[in-house]
Design an enzyme around this catalytic site. Structure first.
Site, PDB file in Angstrom:
ATOM      1  N   GLU A 187      10.616   9.336   5.554  1.00 19.51           N
ATOM      2  CA  GLU A 187      11.024   7.983   5.189  1.00 19.51           C
ATOM      3  C   GLU A 187      12.323   7.581   5.883  1.00 19.51           C
ATOM      4  O   GLU A 187      12.490   6.420   6.272  1.00 19.51           O
ATOM      5  CB  GLU A 187      11.167   7.858   3.670  1.00 19.51           C
ATOM      6  CG  GLU A 187       9.852   7.829   2.922  1.00 19.51           C
ATOM      7  CD  GLU A 187       8.962   6.660   3.343  1.00 19.51           C
ATOM      8  OE1 GLU A 187       9.489   5.543   3.532  1.00 19.51           O
ATOM      9  OE2 GLU A 187       7.751   6.871   3.504  1.00 19.51           O
ATOM     10  N   CYS A 195      -1.740  -6.471   9.176  1.00 17.83           N
ATOM     11  CA  CYS A 195      -0.836  -7.626   9.107  1.00 17.83           C
ATOM     12  C   CYS A 195       0.357  -7.396  10.036  1.00 17.83           C
ATOM     13  O   CYS A 195       1.521  -7.412   9.625  1.00 17.83           O
ATOM     14  CB  CYS A 195      -0.377  -7.819   7.655  1.00 17.83           C
ATOM     15  SG  CYS A 195       0.376  -9.432   7.323  1.00 17.83           S
ATOM     16  N   CYS A 205      -6.588 -10.587  10.798  1.00 16.05           N
ATOM     17  CA  CYS A 205      -6.940 -11.181   9.504  1.00 16.05           C
ATOM     18  C   CYS A 205      -8.404 -10.960   9.147  1.00 16.05           C
ATOM     19  O   CYS A 205      -8.756 -10.891   7.958  1.00 16.05           O
ATOM     20  CB  CYS A 205      -6.625 -12.674   9.518  1.00 16.05           C
ATOM     21  SG  CYS A 205      -4.868 -13.058   9.799  1.00 16.05           S
ATOM     22  N   CYS A 255      -8.658  -7.826   7.065  1.00 17.06           N
ATOM     23  CA  CYS A 255      -7.651  -7.634   6.017  1.00 17.06           C
ATOM     24  C   CYS A 255      -8.281  -7.843   4.646  1.00 17.06           C
ATOM     25  O   CYS A 255      -8.966  -8.864   4.419  1.00 17.06           O
ATOM     26  CB  CYS A 255      -6.493  -8.611   6.207  1.00 17.06           C
ATOM     27  SG  CYS A 255      -5.246  -8.519   4.890  1.00 17.06           S
ATOM     28  N   CYS A 280      -4.976 -15.156   1.095  1.00 15.74           N
ATOM     29  CA  CYS A 280      -3.732 -15.263   1.848  1.00 15.74           C
ATOM     30  C   CYS A 280      -3.376 -16.730   2.072  1.00 15.74           C
ATOM     31  O   CYS A 280      -4.126 -17.479   2.709  1.00 15.74           O
ATOM     32  CB  CYS A 280      -3.868 -14.534   3.192  1.00 15.74           C
ATOM     33  SG  CYS A 280      -2.393 -14.653   4.235  1.00 15.74           S
TER      34      CYS A 280
END
Length: 361
Positions: free
Chosen positions: A37, A192, A199, A202, A208
């Site tokens: 991370e 995205c 799209c 997605c 959206c």
């Protein structure tokens, strides 16, 4: 739109398309998640994978990282950029050993008290490593939420960030939090995306708002642009009779903090006079390498590397404890600033450009 419906679609997509074979996922222990991370802050997965694997080979656990010299840590971070992350990671490892008996803590307060860990990183560690509820808001998640809910403004601004955090808290499920958070990061990284979002594939496309407006590119708003200033420096490649090169360790904070670099002469100064005054030596055999630009987030640095040789033995040259003679033929585990590493690589190659005669500074 119901919160459950949002998270269920995200989780269903993750089950079929999510990334489940990243190196820090096997094994999925808190230390590996934590290191990954930190590396993933402002850095893409494909870039991080190699660095992560080499880092784990050298520092397989908190104890080995805490016991290592900072220079060794910086060496394994060299080229990854944003070096404060490595310094904070090393400091935090020491604190985990001292305050938490070597175990990465699982509560948000303890995680956020460690150097280099903010709210989103703490949430990622808590959820991905321990399976606990914790919302996240990294760059990928910001982009998904800003587009899906058509939130105007730059996500880095306080009002927009506050709104995005509220959404993340509402939408993050209390069960399967690890899978959901990984899915949201994966959506932002693989569907995205910034430039041309996919799209059509997605799972959130039908709800959206940015897509419904036909203006996906509008969200999220870019960071307000500013013209970056340009600075210039001469990097002095000072060689001795054996061909070793003088390196200096930079101060612990600031640009390339703690890394080893070449001495830098202001471009407006006479190089001969500067070497005599600052390094206490006379030099000869001067020629330039091709100039190059290194860009930081807040300025551009134009670098002119200049090869010089010590004319006479300089007794005071090594009085500074932060200087070493670096052997190109026997490189050691030393954290080098990225452009310095490239310059040394050029010098070490046979028939390199620096062998040709150049203009004397």
């Amino acid at each position: 739109m119901a919160v459950d419906n949002f998270s269920q679609r995200v989780l269903a997509w993750f089950e079929e398309h999510g990334r489940k074979d990243l190196p820090w996922q096997h094994p999925r222990d808190p230390y590996r998640i934590w290191v990954s991370e930190i590396m993933l802050q402002q850095t893409q997965v494909n870039t991080v994978i190699g660095y992560f694997q080499r880092f784990m080979q050298r520092f397989p656990d908190v104890a080995s990282l805490a016991a290592a010299e900072l220079d060794q840590v910086m060496h394994h971070w060299s080229g990854l950029g944003y070096y404060a992350r490595a310094r904070n990671l090393h400091r935090a490892a020491g604190e985990v050993m001292a305050r938490h008996q070597g175990a990465v803590p699982d509560d948000m307060d303890s995680l956020q008290s460690l150097p280099g860990i903010g709210r989103s990183t703490a949430g990622a560690i808590r959820s991905l490593a321990f399976g606990a509820y914790a919302p996240i808001l990294d760059g990928n998640v910001k982009r998904v939420l800003a587009r899906h809910f058509a939130i105007p403004g730059w996500p880095g601004s306080s009002p927009v960030q506050k709104q995005l955090w509220q959404l993340s808290e509402q939408l993050t499920p209390h069960t399967q939090t690890a899978e959901y958070n990984q899915a949201m990061m994966d959506l932002g990284a693989t569907r995205c995306v910034r430039g041309k979002p996919l799209c059509d594939t997605c799972p959130l496309a039908r709800s959206c708002q940015a897509l419904a407006q036909g203006d996906v590119a509008r969200y999220p708003a870019p960071k307000p642009k500013k013209v970056l200033p340009v600075r210039a420096t001469m990097m002095v490649i000072l060689t001795d009779a054996t061909g070793d090169i003088l390196l200096e360790q930079r101060p612990p904070s600031g640009i390339w903090g703690g890394l080893w670099s070449l001495p830098e002469c202001p471009p407006e100064r006479s190089l001969l006079a500067w070497c005599r005054e600052v390094l206490g030596c006379d030099v000869e055999q001067r020629h330039k390498l091709p100039p190059r630009r290194h860009s930081f987030s807040h300025f551009h640095l134009d670098i002119t590397p200049v090869v010089v040789a010590v004319k006479n033995p300089a007794k005071g040259l090594m009085d500074e404890g932060s200087r070493v003679w670096y052997k190109l033929s026997q490189p050691d585990d030393r954290g080098l600033a990225a452009p310095v590493s490239r310059i040394l690589g050029e010098i070490g190659r046979p028939n390199s450009e620096q062998q040709s005669k150049g203009e004397a500074p």
